[in-house]
Design an enzyme around this catalytic site. Structure first.
Site, PDB file in Angstrom:
ATOM      1  CG  ASP A   1     -13.869  38.728  51.724  1.00 28.01           C
ATOM      2  OD1 ASP A   1     -12.889  38.179  51.200  1.00 28.01           O
ATOM      3  OD2 ASP A   1     -14.088  39.942  51.643  1.00 28.01           O
TER       4      ASP A   1
ATOM      5  CB  SER B   1     -11.196  44.864  49.301  1.00 31.87           C
ATOM      6  OG  SER B   1     -11.843  43.994  48.428  1.00 31.87           O
TER       7      SER B   1
ATOM      8  CG  HIS C   1      -9.890  39.903  50.203  1.00 29.09           C
ATOM      9  ND1 HIS C   1     -11.240  40.084  50.423  1.00 29.09           N
ATOM     10  CD2 HIS C   1      -9.456  41.025  49.571  1.00 29.09           C
ATOM     11  CE1 HIS C   1     -11.617  41.255  49.936  1.00 29.09           C
ATOM     12  NE2 HIS C   1     -10.544  41.844  49.419  1.00 29.09           N
TER      13      HIS C   1
END
Length: 764
Positions: free
Chosen positions: A424, A680, A482
């Site tokens: 990520d 996600s 994120h």
């Protein structure tokens, strides 16, 4: 206030219970005595089992912590317009991924099956084991230089020096000096062939010569065996194929009067960078950037076709056309298994850049759970509906995934022996709920382009997330952090520490692998990140030494997406790790389209996860289709179906601004926890669930774990997996439901309460 009885010594608990019973022996009221005895016994069992009880008269958990440990970001929003995705994908100009034909699958140095090691070269294991002994017995002064760093700041990673560094090299392709370039290619190939000759011989797929029990092997030797189990040797066939392919690349570049650089791989994948300077993908300066001057190395994929007889000057003046023409020529050469552009993947947060709504909370205090289930004492637990038991009762959620039930009934909150790699944007290593977490293992930064890295350099041992803001000129755009949110859901945050949020697996080893940076992540970086996370290839430090992942993943989480069919090189990387026993979990994507058009959700050999809301209904932004395996909580920031005054997003770790105190509703400038939504957010619930199942059954095969996971689902009705036909073109109308169309969302909603309790060894 929540009180964890397990924190008291077991002996004290038993002593308290016995004292209470002795005091009651003088009581004449037998019924009262028995009742109180039962209460004391139940209390003692709760204490010994680690269950949490609630003292109804004590203050709420939120009141017992500082504002910094409870402040959050995110309110119910009605300004989100979920539209079917229409934007084209992007790619890195001048960067091409290719793999020569006829390269056999890479073999591992060793294979571990059923706790037995099958190794054609036992001396290789002994050599590595001796090096591990040396590491373990080294003086403290030496250990500082060779051991892995503390989890909070993994600036270096311990490397096994089995042989001198043998990372596949980068070769500069210079058409103007063809003979010299071919000579360099030949010299590099000979060096690699010599290195390959010194590699331990790989085990074939059949059972091999020497069987050794891991149970009888020393602990250090066992560790070395498991590390060797996934490492790829250098194949001579791969070296030869890449050498021949380099000649074809050189000729192709020469055709257009260009130079470049090619990076080779142990498993045959090659990354070609067009340009005279290998430090940059291209020497072109396009007249107009696709987004802004900061992103002039990216291009929107307009599916431009290279003409049959392109004009060389035209190609040289257009970086996008040059990329397309070189891809076309290499494909037509017949030398390659695949050739494709280096696509840019994005995270799968489902949100549009819009102004934040006022972030003052309602000041509503959530209800306190009063059952005897294992309940973490993290103050924001009651806002994490997505982990709570599936149901409509107090402390339950209709869209919940029943992690709490699993912790209570199965007797485990995870294991440090289970590894989940998160490919990520990296991890905020200084996050207050993460920096002291015992769950963080050393990771790696795989972002190769410093312009995308946003940290001043390329690949290195620092997986910290410096932010990924792409274009500051876009209104309300911000760093996403994120990867921190995703990893927090799995278990990166310290759970049951009376601060912040809980994770799905309290005890798990998280390996952060940074592959996305500013403006997204290159396909080539993601491919290498997957292989490194699975323990198949090494990274390379500044001195050129091989740095292997000492914690090869059991599960790899990919909360990333690309609006394209699954790229061949990505499928190759996924296949390479799944063949070695890694489970890959992927977000389905947030484009509101069939998942087959999205990657990696549409790739083979992944568990594809669609997003559900707090009602257990597929979220409006989620992709769908037969490729989806399971529905898991992804959240919906536009709804508050549980009526707690908060958005029904997934609450996890990440730095944020424009926050508020959930206890008082007062505005807070900065905070460390936020509600987000997206596939996600759904994928890490499944990764955490697999980590728990692996902790419960450490000897289970990947197929057995998948079967258990997919059996632990609550079936969804056609209406729960549907949407307006007008909003989802190409979907199938549902009979009897006018205007509604089917959006297949997998075998059902993740519900860990449906996992049967493990049978005892006696079969009881």
């Amino acid at each position: 206030m929540l009180r964890k009885l397990m924190s008291k010594p077991a002996g004290l608990a038993l002593g308290t219970a016995m004292a209470g019973l002795l005091a009651l022996s003088s009581c004449d009221q037998q019924d009262l005595r028995l009742e109180r005895a039962r209460d004391l016994a139940d209390s003692t069992l709760d204490q010994l089992s680690g269950r949490t009880i609630v003292e109804p008269s004590s203050p709420n958990a939120l009141e017992a912590v500082d504002v910094a440990d409870r402040a959050i970001a995110g309110t119910v929003r009605n300004d989100m317009n979920f539209e079917t995705a229409s934007a084209s994908s992007m790619f890195a100009i001048g960067s091409i991924i290719a793999k020569p034909k006829n390269i056999p699958p890479a073999e591992a140095m060793a294979v571990v099956e059923d706790d037995a090691l099958f190794l054609e070269d036992p001396e290789a294991l002994e050599e590595v084991a001796e090096e591990e002994v040396a590491l373990e017995s080294a003086p403290d002064a030496d250990m500082d230089a060779i051991t892995a760093p503390a989890p909070a700041a993994p600036s270096t990673t311990r490397s096994l020096t089995v042989q001198p560094a043998r990372v596949m090299p980068k070769i500069k392709l210079d058409p103007a000096a063809r003979e010299q370039t071919l000579q360099k290619i030949e010299e590099a190939s000979r060096e690699l062939e010599q290195a390959a000759a010194n590699e331990p011989a790989p085990v074939k797929r059949t059972r091999s010569l020497n069987t050794r029990s891991l149970e009888s092997a020393p602990v250090i030797e066992q560790k070395a065996a498991r590390k060797l189990a996934r490492r790829s040797v250098i194949s001579r066939d791969a070296i030869t194929a890449q050498r021949d392919a380099n000649s074809v690349m050189l000729d192709t570049l020469s055709k257009y009067g260009m130079g470049g650089e090619v990076a080779l791989s142990r498993e045959g994948q090659m990354v070609i960078q067009i340009g005279e300077d290998g430090a940059s993908p291209t020497q072109f300066t396009p007249e107009r950037a696709p987004r802004s001057a900061l992103q002039n190395f990216l291009a929107v994929d307009a599916k431009l076709e290279c003409p049959d007889n392109p004009d060389m000057m035209q190609v040289q003046s257009s970086p996008v056309l040059a990329t397309e023409c070189i891809v076309k020529d290499l494909r037509e050469s017949g030398q390659f298994e695949y050739v494709e552009k280096d696509y840019i993947f994005e995270n799968q947060f489902a949100r549009k850049p819009t102004p934040d709504t006022p972030t003052t909370g309602t000041g509503v205090t959530p209800d306190v759970i009063t059952d005897a289930s294992i309940t973490p004492n993290d103050p924001l637990w009651d806002l994490q509906w997505h982990f709570q038991n599936n149901g409509s009762g107090e402390g339950e959620s209709i869209g919940g995934s029943s992690f709490q039930d699993f912790w209570t009934r199965q007797g485990t909150e995870g294991s440090e022996d289970v590894v989940v790699a998160v490919v990520d944007t990296g991890l905020q290593l200084e996050h207050p709920d993460i920096k002291d977490s015992p769950n963080i293992a050393p990771g790696w930064d795989m972002v190769s382009d410093p312009r995308m890295g946003n940290d001043g350099d390329g690949r290195d041992s620092d997986p910290n997330d410096p932010g990924d803001l792409c274009d500051p000129s876009v209104p309300y755009a911000a760093d996403t952090f994120h990867g921190t949110h995703v990893a927090g859901t799995i278990g990166a945050a310290a759970t049951n520490n009376a601060s912040g949020v809980a994770g799905g697996a309290w005890n798990v080893k998280i390996v952060p692998v940074r592959a996305l940076g500013k403006c997204g992540g290159r396909l080539s970086d993601i491919n290498d990140a997957i292989r490194w996370a699975g323990g198949l290839i090494p990274a390379e430090d500044e001195e050129g030494n091989e740095i292997w992942n000492d914690n090869p993943a059991d599960v790899i989480n990919l909360s990333i997406g690309l609006f394209e069919f699954c790229p061949a090189s990505l499928q190759d990387a996924i296949d390479s790790v799944t063949e070695r026993g890694v489970i890959v979990v992927s977000a389905a994507g947030n484009a509101r389209v069939a998942t087959q058009y999205y990657a990696p959700g549409g790739c083979a050999n992944v568990i594809t996860v669609a997003a559900g809301d707090a009602r257990g209904v597929i979220a409006p932004y989620s992709n769908f289709g037969p490729e989806v395996d399971i529905l898991a909580p992804g959240g919906d920031l536009t709804r508050d179906d549980n009526g707690d005054g908060r958005p029904d997003g997934v609450l996890s770790t990440k730095a944020a601004t424009n926050c508020y105190d959930p206890l008082t509703g007062d505005a807070v400038e900065d905070c460390y926890y936020a509600f987000e939504q997206g596939t996600s957010m759904a994928a890490p619930h499944v990764s955490a669930a697999l980590a728990l199942l692996k902790a419960r059954d450490p000897d289970a095969t990947p197929d057995e774990l998948k079967a258990t996971l997919l059996a632990a689902v609550s079936p969804r009705s056609a209406q729960q997996c549907s949407g307006s036909c007008a909003l989802y073109p190409g979907t199938t109308p549902i009979e009897g439901s006018e205007g509604m169309c089917s959006r297949p969302c997998g075998q059902g909603l993740l519900d860990l309460a449906l996992v049967p309790e493990k049978m005892s060894s006696g079969g009881e």
